[in-house]
Design a protein around this motif. Structure first.
Motif, PDB file in Angstrom:
ATOM      1  N   LEU A  16       0.822  -1.217   0.000  1.00 35.89           N
ATOM      2  CA  LEU A  16       0.000   0.000   0.000  1.00 35.89           C
ATOM      3  C   LEU A  16       0.853   1.262   0.000  1.00 35.89           C
ATOM      4  O   LEU A  16       0.527   2.239  -0.680  1.00 35.89           O
ATOM      5  CB  LEU A  16      -0.951   0.005   1.203  1.00 35.89           C
ATOM      6  N   LYS A  19       2.330   1.541  -3.502  1.00 37.02           N
ATOM      7  CA  LYS A  19       1.266   1.881  -4.443  1.00 37.02           C
ATOM      8  C   LYS A  19       0.879   3.352  -4.304  1.00 37.02           C
ATOM      9  O   LYS A  19       0.702   4.063  -5.294  1.00 37.02           O
ATOM     10  CB  LYS A  19       0.063   0.972  -4.190  1.00 37.02           C
ATOM     11  N   GLY A  20       0.790   3.817  -3.074  1.00 32.17           N
ATOM     12  CA  GLY A  20       0.447   5.216  -2.845  1.00 32.17           C
ATOM     13  C   GLY A  20       1.492   6.161  -3.402  1.00 32.17           C
ATOM     14  O   GLY A  20       1.168   7.150  -4.069  1.00 32.17           O
ATOM     15  N   TRP A  22       3.698   5.497  -5.768  1.00 31.55           N
ATOM     16  CA  TRP A  22       3.716   5.359  -7.221  1.00 31.55           C
ATOM     17  C   TRP A  22       2.640   6.248  -7.850  1.00 31.55           C
ATOM     18  O   TRP A  22       2.905   6.987  -8.792  1.00 31.55           O
ATOM     19  CB  TRP A  22       3.482   3.900  -7.597  1.00 31.55           C
ATOM     20  N   HIS A  23       1.423   6.185  -7.315  1.00 29.39           N
ATOM     21  CA  HIS A  23       0.324   6.965  -7.889  1.00 29.39           C
ATOM     22  C   HIS A  23       0.438   8.447  -7.565  1.00 29.39           C
ATOM     23  O   HIS A  23      -0.062   9.280  -8.308  1.00 29.39           O
ATOM     24  CB  HIS A  23      -1.026   6.373  -7.483  1.00 29.39           C
ATOM     25  N   CYS A  76      -0.018  13.081   1.569  1.00 31.39           N
ATOM     26  CA  CYS A  76       1.270  12.694   0.983  1.00 31.39           C
ATOM     27  C   CYS A  76       2.390  12.892   2.002  1.00 31.39           C
ATOM     28  O   CYS A  76       3.232  12.010   2.189  1.00 31.39           O
ATOM     29  CB  CYS A  76       1.528  13.529  -0.262  1.00 31.39           C
ATOM     30  N   GLU A 105      -5.196   3.013   1.616  1.00 31.89           N
ATOM     31  CA  GLU A 105      -6.067   2.741   0.468  1.00 31.89           C
ATOM     32  C   GLU A 105      -6.768   4.019   0.012  1.00 31.89           C
ATOM     33  O   GLU A 105      -6.878   4.270  -1.195  1.00 31.89           O
ATOM     34  CB  GLU A 105      -7.089   1.661   0.824  1.00 31.89           C
ATOM     35  N   THR A 108      -4.335   6.171  -2.062  1.00 33.41           N
ATOM     36  CA  THR A 108      -4.174   5.705  -3.435  1.00 33.41           C
ATOM     37  C   THR A 108      -5.426   5.998  -4.256  1.00 33.41           C
ATOM     38  O   THR A 108      -5.329   6.433  -5.409  1.00 33.41           O
ATOM     39  CB  THR A 108      -3.850   4.198  -3.460  1.00 33.41           C
ATOM     40  N   ASN A 109      -6.597   5.806  -3.680  1.00 34.85           N
ATOM     41  CA  ASN A 109      -7.838   6.107  -4.393  1.00 34.85           C
ATOM     42  C   ASN A 109      -7.932   7.586  -4.741  1.00 34.85           C
ATOM     43  O   ASN A 109      -8.350   7.950  -5.845  1.00 34.85           O
ATOM     44  CB  ASN A 109      -9.054   5.667  -3.575  1.00 34.85           C
ATOM     45  N   ALA A 111      -5.375   9.568  -5.181  1.00 34.83           N
ATOM     46  CA  ALA A 111      -4.388   9.790  -6.239  1.00 34.83           C
ATOM     47  C   ALA A 111      -5.003   9.470  -7.602  1.00 34.83           C
ATOM     48  O   ALA A 111      -4.831  10.231  -8.561  1.00 34.83           O
ATOM     49  CB  ALA A 111      -3.136   8.942  -6.003  1.00 34.83           C
ATOM     50  N   HIS A 112      -5.752   8.366  -7.676  1.00 32.19           N
ATOM     51  CA  HIS A 112      -6.437   8.009  -8.929  1.00 32.19           C
ATOM     52  C   HIS A 112      -7.450   9.083  -9.324  1.00 32.19           C
ATOM     53  O   HIS A 112      -7.506   9.484 -10.492  1.00 32.19           O
ATOM     54  CB  HIS A 112      -7.166   6.663  -8.783  1.00 32.19           C
TER      55      HIS A 112
END
Length: 151
Positions: A16, A19-20, A22-23, A76, A105, A108-109, A111-112
């Motif tokens: 996680l 992933k966070g 990265w995004h 962030c 989570e 990351t969401n 970020a999307h």
């Protein structure tokens, strides 16, 4: 109830976090046109905070639109600089792990969502100045497909 974090939970935590981050980089990128080619290397070194500061100072984005990215920047900063200190001990409880995983989570969401919103804004701008965004999208898809097949 305190207990040792399992290997699977620790692996999920690292997944996680990665992933966070990265995004986050997708959100931090974002310039267009010939200026982008000249400034791309320099701009990619900027953090989200630096990019928001530049956007605010140069009035590139209306202040009302900076709220959501600014809130994201706070998350962030938490992820990159404070998550281990603030949530490390929480990983030893079921509730603490759930809280930490949920926050990661959500990061990351967001970020999307921000990436999609920024790309939408860029797309509208490009259309407004007469750029054929469909052709650009086809080129990008072909290039991405080529890069993936080279792996």
């Amino acid at each position: 109830m305190h207990r040792q974090v399992t290997a699977e939970e620790l692996e999920y935590l690292y997944l996680l976090i990665g992933k966070g981050i990265w995004h986050l980089q997708y959100v931090e990128d974002g310039v267009s046109g010939e200026e982008a080619k000249a400034l791309l290397a320099k701009q990619r070194r900027n953090t989200l905070g630096t990019s928001l500061k530049i956007a605010r100072e140069k009035k590139l984005i209306e202040d009302v639109l900076l709220g959501r990215p600014s809130e994201f920047k706070e998350e962030c900063d938490w992820l990159v600089h404070r998550s281990q200190c603030s949530h490390g001990d929480l990983l030893y409880t079921d509730r603490g792990r759930a809280e930490t995983f949920t926050r990661l989570e959500a990061f990351t969401n967001e970020a999307h969502r921000l990436q999609a919103a920024l790309l939408g804004d860029i797309n509208q701008y490009l259309i407004a100045i007469g750029i054929d965004t469909a052709a650009a999208q086809r080129f990008a898809s072909q290039n991405t497909g080529r890069l993936r097949s080279e792996g």
